[in-house]
Design a protein around this motif. Structure first.
Motif, short mmCIF file in Angstrom:
data_model
loop_
_atom_site.label_atom_id
_atom_site.label_comp_id
_atom_site.label_asym_id
_atom_site.label_seq_id
_atom_site.Cartn_x
_atom_site.Cartn_y
_atom_site.Cartn_z
N LEU A 11 0.77 -1.09 0.06
CA LEU A 11 -0.09 0.02 0.01
C LEU A 11 0.92 1.13 0.13
O LEU A 11 1.70 1.15 0.92
CB LEU A 11 -1.03 -0.16 1.27
N ASP A 12 0.75 1.93 -0.98
CA ASP A 12 1.82 3.01 -1.36
C ASP A 12 1.16 4.37 -1.03
O ASP A 12 -0.21 4.69 -1.14
CB ASP A 12 2.14 3.14 -2.72
N THR A 13 2.04 5.33 -0.43
CA THR A 13 1.62 6.94 -0.49
C THR A 13 2.63 7.48 -1.63
O THR A 13 3.92 7.34 -1.58
CB THR A 13 1.87 7.54 0.87
N GLY A 26 0.10 -1.06 -4.54
CA GLY A 26 1.41 -0.83 -5.25
C GLY A 26 2.07 -2.34 -4.91
O GLY A 26 1.68 -3.33 -4.58
N GLY A 27 3.47 -2.25 -5.06
CA GLY A 27 4.39 -3.28 -4.82
C GLY A 27 4.87 -3.90 -6.26
O GLY A 27 3.97 -3.75 -7.35
N SER A 28 6.08 -4.42 -6.15
CA SER A 28 6.77 -4.65 -7.46
C SER A 28 5.95 -5.97 -8.21
O SER A 28 5.42 -5.99 -9.33
CB SER A 28 8.02 -5.38 -7.18
N ALA A 29 5.31 -6.73 -7.27
CA ALA A 29 4.59 -7.91 -7.62
C ALA A 29 3.25 -7.61 -8.45
O ALA A 29 2.73 -8.11 -9.21
CB ALA A 29 4.50 -9.17 -6.75
N SER A 30 2.66 -6.52 -7.58
CA SER A 30 1.13 -6.19 -8.04
C SER A 30 1.45 -5.69 -9.54
O SER A 30 0.61 -5.90 -10.33
CB SER A 30 0.49 -5.18 -7.19
N TYR A 31 2.33 -4.58 -9.55
CA TYR A 31 2.32 -3.91 -10.69
C TYR A 31 2.81 -5.05 -12.01
O TYR A 31 2.29 -5.17 -13.12
CB TYR A 31 3.70 -3.06 -10.82
N ALA A 32 3.86 -5.88 -11.71
CA ALA A 32 4.19 -6.98 -12.51
C ALA A 32 2.99 -8.00 -13.11
O ALA A 32 2.87 -8.46 -14.18
CB ALA A 32 5.42 -7.76 -12.02
N GLY A 121 10.29 -10.68 -9.12
CA GLY A 121 10.25 -9.15 -9.08
C GLY A 121 11.05 -8.67 -7.94
O GLY A 121 11.71 -9.39 -7.19
N ASN A 122 11.19 -7.33 -8.11
CA ASN A 122 11.98 -6.86 -6.99
C ASN A 122 11.63 -7.01 -5.55
O ASN A 122 10.71 -6.60 -5.27
CB ASN A 122 12.09 -5.14 -7.05
N ILE A 123 12.46 -7.58 -4.73
CA ILE A 123 12.33 -7.95 -3.31
C ILE A 123 13.93 -8.54 -2.84
O ILE A 123 14.59 -8.69 -3.83
CB ILE A 123 11.29 -9.18 -3.35
N ALA A 124 13.85 -8.72 -1.58
CA ALA A 124 15.26 -8.97 -1.07
C ALA A 124 15.86 -10.32 -1.78
O ALA A 124 15.01 -11.36 -2.02
CB ALA A 124 15.02 -9.37 0.31
N ASP A 228 2.23 9.56 -12.67
CA ASP A 228 2.75 8.92 -11.66
C ASP A 228 3.71 7.87 -12.00
O ASP A 228 3.39 6.74 -12.34
CB ASP A 228 1.93 8.19 -10.67
N PRO A 229 5.08 7.92 -11.88
CA PRO A 229 5.83 6.96 -12.38
C PRO A 229 6.02 5.52 -11.70
O PRO A 229 6.77 4.78 -12.17
CB PRO A 229 7.47 7.80 -12.58
N THR A 230 5.36 5.73 -10.55
CA THR A 230 5.66 4.53 -9.85
C THR A 230 5.22 3.26 -10.33
O THR A 230 4.36 3.17 -10.92
CB THR A 230 4.71 4.44 -8.56
N GLY A 231 6.21 2.23 -10.37
CA GLY A 231 5.86 0.87 -10.81
C GLY A 231 6.18 0.84 -12.37
O GLY A 231 5.91 -0.20 -12.90
N ALA A 232 6.82 1.90 -12.96
CA ALA A 232 7.07 1.77 -14.31
C ALA A 232 8.03 0.46 -14.56
O ALA A 232 7.92 -0.22 -15.60
CB ALA A 232 7.69 2.95 -14.67
N GLY A 233 8.99 0.46 -13.59
CA GLY A 233 10.09 -0.68 -13.63
C GLY A 233 9.18 -2.07 -13.71
O GLY A 233 9.93 -2.95 -14.53
N ASP A 234 8.54 -2.11 -12.81
CA ASP A 234 7.82 -3.49 -12.62
C ASP A 234 6.83 -3.77 -13.53
O ASP A 234 6.72 -4.84 -13.90
CB ASP A 234 7.11 -3.39 -11.10
P1 AMP Z 1 9.36 0.97 -9.26
O1 AMP Z 1 8.73 2.41 -9.42
O2 AMP Z 1 9.50 0.19 -10.34
O3 AMP Z 1 10.68 1.09 -8.69
O4 AMP Z 1 8.42 0.33 -8.08
C1 AMP Z 1 7.95 1.03 -7.08
C2 AMP Z 1 7.09 0.04 -5.96
O5 AMP Z 1 7.99 -0.80 -5.49
C3 AMP Z 1 6.25 0.60 -5.14
O6 AMP Z 1 4.79 0.23 -5.46
C4 AMP Z 1 6.69 0.03 -3.81
O7 AMP Z 1 5.65 -0.59 -3.01
C5 AMP Z 1 7.73 -1.14 -3.96
N1 AMP Z 1 9.02 -1.22 -3.20
C6 AMP Z 1 9.79 -0.07 -2.75
N2 AMP Z 1 10.66 -0.63 -2.05
C7 AMP Z 1 10.64 -1.87 -1.99
C8 AMP Z 1 11.40 -2.90 -1.46
N3 AMP Z 1 12.51 -2.28 -0.82
N4 AMP Z 1 11.01 -4.11 -1.89
C9 AMP Z 1 10.14 -4.41 -2.44
N5 AMP Z 1 9.21 -3.55 -3.03
C10 AMP Z 1 9.58 -2.19 -2.97
#
Ligand code: AMP
Length: 312
Positions: A11-13, A26-32, A121-124, A228-234
């Motif tokens: 859940l993003d702000t 939000g989140g890498s898996a949601s977007y992907a 997807g992006n995670i540890a 909102d560029p968030t999640g473009a990479g995902d």
């Molecule tokens: P991006 O804009 O493609 O870099 O991805 C943004 C998304 O990554 C957001 O929706 C975040 O919730 C998620 N995110 C940010 N930091 C992390 C992290 N450390 N681990 C996993 N997901 C993250």
């Protein structure tokens, strides 16, 4: 064939110079997963808390996304907050709350273990390793990552990179990871670390794709309005992986050890760019909720025309 997608569900702000929105899906898996679902069925692996709304679950279900690998546990969903500057390429993370992420072990349902096409997807990196350990005989594994893991989990990231077929990262991360200023040298160096393919994203300037002796420079789709560029990479990674999943070569070809042709990877990079270009037109995944396959095909054609040049 379903694409396995692992990553964060958040859940993003998000604050831009124009407005601020809270509790966005939000989140890498949601977007992907949403991006990939335009091309292929998806098996989603992630975790959320009991504050995660029914509407969000229904949104995933309304797409071809299987939730057998989604853990819903007591507690709060992972939260991330970021702020964009006037130059929307620049972002600052304002806060991160791991919440249910802190005790997340992505154990796969039995039916997910035979996945052939996989997007970590992006995670540890430790969690990406854990999923990889459970797969029986994956054919093509794509990993996405971010600068955080280069800084705090480099050894785990390097051993992950050695195990995957394709790595996706941005230009700054590629430079940091390899110590090279030239992205061409960086791409080559990353291939020497293990993956046969590497995609280096350059934000609004497109992407470089490196394969076996082959190279492709993909421009970015020129957008006038970015909200909102968030999640473009995902979305790029999800669209790319979903496309590859839909074009995956048959088991008969696999038996003959046929690799994924470079033309498929090229096309996948373009499809990923098109999906990402839609996603940034609205906050969260709002634009992807209304986009149709016909819209994607239409933008793909415009993109193709804009990018083509011929000798006179
Ligand atoms: P991006 O804009 O493609 O870099 O991805 C943004 C998304 O990554 C957001 O929706 C975040 O919730 C998620 N995110 C940010 N930091 C992390 C992290 N450390 N681990 C996993 N997901 C993250």
């Amino acid at each position: 064939m379903s694409l396995l997608v692992l990553g964060s569900i958040a859940l993003d702000t998000v604050k831009t110079p124009i407005e601020e929105r809270t509790d966005l899906l939000g989140g890498s898996a949601s977007y992907a997963a949403i991006a990939a679902s335009f091309f292929s069925p998806v098996n989603l692996v992630g975790i959320v808390g009991d504050d995660f709304s029914k509407e969000n679950i229904e949104f995933f279900k309304s797409r071809d996304i299987d939730l057998g690998g989604l853990q819903v546990v007591p507690g709060k969903t992972f939260r991330w907050s970021g702020e964009y500057m006037w130059d929307m390429n620049q972002r600052e993370t304002r806060s991160v709350e791991l919440n249910v992420f802190e005790n997340f072990t992505p154990d796969l349902p039995e039916s997910y273990r035979s996945a052939r096409m996989v997007l970590l997807g992006n995670i540890a990196p430790a969690l990406q390793h854990h999923v990889l350990d459970q797969l029986i005989r994956p054919h093509f594994v794509i990993a996405d990552t971010m600068d955080l893991w280069i800084n705090i989990a480099k050894e785990e990231l390097l051993s992950l990179i050695a195990r995957v077929d394709m790595l996706i990262l941005n230009d700054g991360e590629a430079r940091e990871l390899t110590g090279e200023t030239s992205l061409i040298k960086a791409g080559r160096k990353i291939r020497e670390m293990g993956p046969s393919a590497v995609a280096i994203k350059k934000g609004e300037h497109g992407c470089l794709l490196f394969g076996d002796g082959q190279f492709f420079s993909c421009p970015a789709y020129p957008l006038e309005d970015i909200h909102d560029p968030t999640g473009a990479g995902d979305c790029f990674a999800g669209g790319l992986a979903g496309y590859l999943s839909s074009r995956h070569i048959s088991d008969a070809d696999l038996a003959e050890k046929k690799e994924i042709p470079f033309e498929f990877l090229r096309q996948a990079v373009v499809e990923g760019s098109v999906i990402a270009s839609f996603n940034v037109e609205s906050f969260s995944m709002d634009r992807l909720r209304e986009v149709t396959k016909a819209d994607i095909a239409e933008r793909y054609e415009i993109f193709r025309t804009l990018s083509r040049f011929e000798a006179i």
